[in-house]
Enzyme design. Structure first.
Site, PDB file in Angstrom:
ATOM      1  N   ARG A  18       0.830  -1.218   0.000  1.00 39.24           N
ATOM      2  CA  ARG A  18       0.000   0.000   0.000  1.00 39.24           C
ATOM      3  C   ARG A  18       0.861   1.264   0.000  1.00 39.24           C
ATOM      4  NH1 ARG A  18      -2.183  -3.684  -1.220  1.00 39.24           N
ATOM      5  NH2 ARG A  18      -4.064  -4.680  -0.427  1.00 39.24           N
ATOM      6  N   SER A  55     -11.556  -1.651   2.656  1.00 39.43           N
ATOM      7  CA  SER A  55     -10.840  -1.955   3.899  1.00 39.43           C
ATOM      8  C   SER A  55     -10.377  -0.648   4.538  1.00 39.43           C
ATOM      9  CB  SER A  55      -9.624  -2.840   3.620  1.00 39.43           C
ATOM     10  OG  SER A  55     -10.027  -4.079   3.079  1.00 39.43           O
ATOM     11  N   GLU A  75      -6.142   2.973   5.972  1.00 34.19           N
ATOM     12  CA  GLU A  75      -5.852   2.915   4.542  1.00 34.19           C
ATOM     13  C   GLU A  75      -6.555   4.069   3.834  1.00 34.19           C
ATOM     14  OE1 GLU A  75      -6.537  -0.426   1.108  1.00 34.19           O
ATOM     15  OE2 GLU A  75      -5.644  -1.101   2.986  1.00 34.19           O
TER      16      GLU A  75
END
Length: 307
Positions: free
Chosen positions: A180, A230, A300
């Site tokens: 990420r 998420s 995130e």
């Protein structure tokens, strides 16, 4: 802001972007998958790369705060809004060209759309991205992934605007794609387009794999409610959803923001959650999990705007 009021800023920007494409005091809940948050002073979706480059250079030269977004699937704007310009790279910049096993696509194309085009060209290797609710540019920026696949595995290179306003091509290695993460986040580069390398496959098998992953998502994820996917990155050695569930937070709510009962890794909007509700719930989850398990949960979802 360099001595420009909003009226002057509008006039200057309309020399670059047609005035009817510049939205003023635009509610960002209409442009984010959380369906929550405040307004931005200006919201602009450039029609092409030239407009984008000229607009970003103008904003930089005049010290106007700006933020580049895709389709808003991983973004939350605080309730007080964003003072400046939000620039969207999405539908207006979504071209794609496929030659053999190579795919060239603009940053604004949805991953779901690109995966269908790739499948129809009998190419395999991109199935993992079929259900990720974002654009190609956002996926490269975050090195998005799912079901044991990630952008790093298929990306050859990306054309970006660098800090000096130049278009440069960065290789997979130069993009420094991690979990990420990418160099784009450090340098604030803007993705314009990318080249992918896939493999020839059987279209029926590719379709079957996509259908299977779609069924898995529908069964396990709360796709029926607004969310940003998420909410947290996966902590090393753990699963975010399990940590949250084991902390006793399944279904926990603040206002209309709720830890999904279907998948604890998702914070969802049950109807009228404010950005503040969502942010307070994120902080509560972080504090509870840290207290119980000593694990720091890193969001995130990207949160911007006035505190």
């Amino acid at each position: 802001m360099k001595n420009l009021n909003n009226n002057q800023l509008l006039e200057k920007m309309s020399e670059i972007i047609p005035k009817d494409l510049i939205k003023i005091n635009e509610p960002m809940k209409d442009h984010t998958s959380f369906k929550a948050g405040g307004c931005t002073d200006f919201f602009i979706a450039p029609q092409n790369i030239d407009q984008l480059i000229r607009l970003v250079q103008f904003l930089k030269d005049n010290q106007v705060p700006y933020y580049i977004m895709g389709n808003g699937s991983n973004l939350l704007v605080r309730d007080k809004g964003f003072r400046g310009v939000i620039v969207q790279i999405y539908k207006n910049m979504s071209g794609v060209r496929i030659e053999g096993e190579e795919v060239w696509a603009e940053a604004g194309i949805l991953l779901s759309t690109l995966s269908t085009k790739v499948m129809n060209s009998h190419l395999t290797g991109f199935e993992f991205a079929s259900g990720i609710p974002g654009t190609l540019g956002g996926a490269i920026y975050m090195n998005a992934g799912a079901y044991d696949g990630e952008m790093k595995q298929v990306l050859v290179s990306a054309d970006v605007i660098d800090e000096d306003g130049n278009i440069v091509t960065l290789t997979n290695e130069e993009l420094k794609l991690g979990y990420r993460s990418s160099i784009l986040q450090e340098k604030k580069y803007i993705v314009l387009s990318a080249k992918l390398k896939l493999k020839k496959g059987n279209i029926d098998e590719i379709r079957e794999r996509i259908n299977y992953l779609t069924a898995q998502r529908k069964a396990k994820q709360p796709l029926e409610l607004p969310s940003a996917g998420s909410t947290f990155k996966r902590p090393q050695g753990y699963y975010a959803g399990k940590l949250i569930m084991d902390a006793g937070l399944r279904g926990y709510s603040i206002g209309d923001a709720q830890v999904s009962e279907k998948h604890c890794g998702f914070v969802v909007n049950k109807g009228n959650a404010s950005a503040g509700d969502i942010i307070r719930l994120i902080h509560h989850i972080q504090n509870t999990v840290k207290e119980k398990f000593g694990v720091l949960m890193e969001p995130e979802v990207r949160i911007i705007g006035e505190e």
